[in-house]
Each structure stands twice: as structure tokens, then as C-alpha cells.
Design a protein around this motif. Structure first.
Motif, PDB file in Angstrom:
ATOM      1  N   GLU A   1     -12.583  25.232  51.658  1.00 43.81           N
ATOM      2  CA  GLU A   1     -11.222  24.915  51.257  1.00 43.81           C
ATOM      3  C   GLU A   1     -10.884  23.502  51.703  1.00 43.81           C
ATOM      4  O   GLU A   1     -11.372  23.024  52.728  1.00 43.81           O
ATOM      5  CB  GLU A   1     -10.228  25.927  51.820  1.00 43.81           C
TER       6      GLU A   1
ATOM      7  N   THR B   1      -7.600  20.313  51.300  1.00 43.39           N
ATOM      8  CA  THR B   1      -6.247  19.947  50.897  1.00 43.39           C
ATOM      9  C   THR B   1      -6.191  18.430  50.754  1.00 43.39           C
ATOM     10  O   THR B   1      -6.661  17.709  51.635  1.00 43.39           O
ATOM     11  CB  THR B   1      -5.212  20.420  51.939  1.00 43.39           C
TER      12      THR B   1
ATOM     13  N   TYR C   1      -4.150  22.296  47.111  1.00 41.09           N
ATOM     14  CA  TYR C   1      -5.126  23.095  47.847  1.00 41.09           C
ATOM     15  C   TYR C   1      -6.283  23.381  46.904  1.00 41.09           C
ATOM     16  O   TYR C   1      -6.075  23.878  45.788  1.00 41.09           O
ATOM     17  CB  TYR C   1      -4.489  24.403  48.324  1.00 41.09           C
TER      18      TYR C   1
ATOM     19  N   TRP D   1      -4.360  25.045  43.780  1.00 42.21           N
ATOM     20  CA  TRP D   1      -3.102  25.749  44.023  1.00 42.21           C
ATOM     21  C   TRP D   1      -2.087  24.808  44.669  1.00 42.21           C
ATOM     22  O   TRP D   1      -2.464  23.861  45.351  1.00 42.21           O
ATOM     23  CB  TRP D   1      -3.305  26.874  45.030  1.00 42.21           C
TER      24      TRP D   1
ATOM     25  N   PRO E   1      -0.243  24.556  47.859  1.00 44.02           N
ATOM     26  CA  PRO E   1      -0.659  25.175  49.121  1.00 44.02           C
ATOM     27  C   PRO E   1       0.198  26.358  49.569  1.00 44.02           C
ATOM     28  O   PRO E   1      -0.340  27.388  49.997  1.00 44.02           O
ATOM     29  CB  PRO E   1      -0.581  24.020  50.130  1.00 44.02           C
ATOM     30  N   GLU E   2       1.512  26.246  49.446  1.00 47.79           N
ATOM     31  CA  GLU E   2       2.386  27.333  49.898  1.00 47.79           C
ATOM     32  C   GLU E   2       2.188  28.597  49.064  1.00 47.79           C
ATOM     33  O   GLU E   2       2.275  29.708  49.581  1.00 47.79           O
ATOM     34  CB  GLU E   2       3.863  26.899  49.822  1.00 47.79           C
TER      35      GLU E   2
ATOM     36  N   PHE F   1      -0.637  29.432  47.514  1.00 49.61           N
ATOM     37  CA  PHE F   1      -1.922  30.012  47.924  1.00 49.61           C
ATOM     38  C   PHE F   1      -1.769  30.788  49.226  1.00 49.61           C
ATOM     39  O   PHE F   1      -2.263  31.905  49.353  1.00 49.61           O
ATOM     40  CB  PHE F   1      -3.011  28.937  48.090  1.00 49.61           C
ATOM     41  N   GLU F   2      -1.092  30.193  50.205  1.00 47.15           N
ATOM     42  CA  GLU F   2      -0.921  30.861  51.496  1.00 47.15           C
ATOM     43  C   GLU F   2      -0.218  32.201  51.338  1.00 47.15           C
ATOM     44  O   GLU F   2      -0.620  33.197  51.941  1.00 47.15           O
ATOM     45  CB  GLU F   2      -0.152  29.961  52.465  1.00 47.15           C
ATOM     46  N   ALA F   3       0.823  32.248  50.530  1.00 49.67           N
ATOM     47  CA  ALA F   3       1.556  33.498  50.305  1.00 49.67           C
ATOM     48  C   ALA F   3       0.670  34.526  49.599  1.00 49.67           C
ATOM     49  O   ALA F   3       0.644  35.706  49.971  1.00 49.67           O
ATOM     50  CB  ALA F   3       2.821  33.235  49.489  1.00 49.67           C
TER      51      ALA F   3
ATOM     52  N   ASN G   1      -2.652  34.628  49.546  1.00 46.66           N
ATOM     53  CA  ASN G   1      -3.724  35.007  50.455  1.00 46.66           C
ATOM     54  C   ASN G   1      -3.220  35.988  51.517  1.00 46.66           C
ATOM     55  O   ASN G   1      -3.892  36.972  51.837  1.00 46.66           O
ATOM     56  CB  ASN G   1      -4.319  33.757  51.112  1.00 46.66           C
ATOM     57  N   ALA G   2      -2.026  35.741  52.061  1.00 41.99           N
ATOM     58  CA  ALA G   2      -1.444  36.638  53.052  1.00 41.99           C
ATOM     59  C   ALA G   2      -1.207  38.022  52.452  1.00 41.99           C
ATOM     60  O   ALA G   2      -1.455  39.044  53.105  1.00 41.99           O
ATOM     61  CB  ALA G   2      -0.138  36.058  53.591  1.00 41.99           C
TER      62      ALA G   2
ATOM     63  N   THR H   1      -4.642  39.743  52.021  1.00 42.89           N
ATOM     64  CA  THR H   1      -5.158  40.116  53.341  1.00 42.89           C
ATOM     65  C   THR H   1      -4.403  41.313  53.894  1.00 42.89           C
ATOM     66  O   THR H   1      -5.004  42.258  54.416  1.00 42.89           O
ATOM     67  CB  THR H   1      -5.066  38.918  54.308  1.00 42.89           C
TER      68      THR H   1
END
Length: 166
Positions: free
Chosen positions: A8, A10, A120, A131, A133-134, A136-138, A140-141, A144
Motif C-alpha cells: 500500500e 499514499t 491511496y 481510493w 484514503p478515508e 478505504f480506511e472506513a 477496510n475497518a 475487518t
């Protein structure tokens, strides 16, 4: 098929939509384009897909051609072929790496995924994704969290491979 896009990264996106492509991703793009050694500017295809798709999927030139051939091999007029043509062939944009190792993302594609100052890059094996970034993070979370809920906190992600074999 080209090698593997992994890892990954950025990078900043400038006002004209230019963003550096990770060096290891550029090497994979070069391997996936037979003309890259002559031009020095490997081609790729960005699939932006359906309206709800939150990321851009990037294929090497050869891998996208192989995917297009698979779609063409589906029965003419079949629903499956129509869907794949609409979401993979129609919703795609060929482009190339510029002389500075960057990708120029058109405003329409940046707007589609809400991309502003930072991008990202996520390696997905035979493709990579771009993506906001925000987002993708959401995403991915959420994935997970769902996995931990289903599998338990100590689960081994490699166990998912054995589930597919059964």
C-alpha cells in the motif's frame, strides 16, 4: 498475466490530477505492456465501474485485454455478458504512465471517488486500486470488523483459503 501488485502507498494528487505511481507498480505495468520497452510509457486500463463503486481498479494492458477476451467468450446476448460489458468494458478508461512516472486522473474519475489531495494505492494481486484514503480506511475497518465477528479475534486470514477449497 503480469506479476503481482502488492503493498500500500499514499501519494499527493496535484490540482491537475497528477499522482505518482509507486515504483514497484510501474515495473508491473511495464511487464504487462509489450510496447512499454519501446515507448517507456506503459499503458494501463482504469475501470471505474458502477455508480456505487468507491475505488478505481487498475489493470495492466495485457491483463485487461485478457479480461476483455473472457467477456467476449461469454454467450452473446447473455445477461452475464451484458453486465460485464456494461461495467467492465464500457466503464473503463485506457491511459499511460507519463514521462515522470505519474498517472493523470481525469476530473470525472477523481469526482467519482471523491479524490482530492491524497490517493491511496492498494495492491490487490493482479490489479491495484486507487481510493480516497478515508474511504478505504472506513471500508477496510468494516471488512475487518465483520471478519473478526465471524471468525473470532485470533483468526488467521490464511484460513480463508482453506474454506474456499472445501
Amino acid at each position: 498475466m503480469a506479476g503481482m501488485f502488492i503493498g500500500e502507498h499514499t501519494f499527493k494528487v496535484d490540482g491537475k490530477g497528477r499522482v505518482s505511481i509507486p515504483a514497484d507498480f510501474r515495473r508491473e505495468l511495464e511487464e504487462g505492456d509489450p510496447l512499454a520497452s519501446q515507448s517507456g510509457r506503459p499503458r494501463m486500463v482504469i475501470v471505474y465501474g458502477h455508480d456505487a463503486q468507491k475505488q478505481l481498479q487498475v489493470y495492466t494492458y495485457n491483463d485487461y485485454r485478457a479480461l476483455a477476451a473472457e467477456i467476449s467468450a461469454l454467450p452473446r446476448g447473455s445477461d452475464r455478458r451484458k453486465i460485464m460489458q456494461s461495467l467492465i468494458l464500457n466503464k473503463a478508461r485506457p491511459t499511460e504512465v507519463d514521462s515522470d512516472g505519474r498517472l493523470v486522473l481525469p476530473q470525472a474519475l477523481r469526482d467519482k471517488i471523491g479524490l482530492e489531495g491524497t490517493a491511496y494505492f492498494g495492491g490487490m494481486g493482479e490489479t491495484f486500486e486507487i481510493w480516497k484514503p478515508e474511504v478505504f480506511e472506513a471500508q477496510n475497518a468494516s471488512v475487518t470488523s465483520k471478519l473478526i465477528e465471524e471468525q473470532g479475534e485470533g483468526f488467521d486470514p490464511l484460513s480463508l483459503l482453506s474454506e474456499m477449497e472445501g
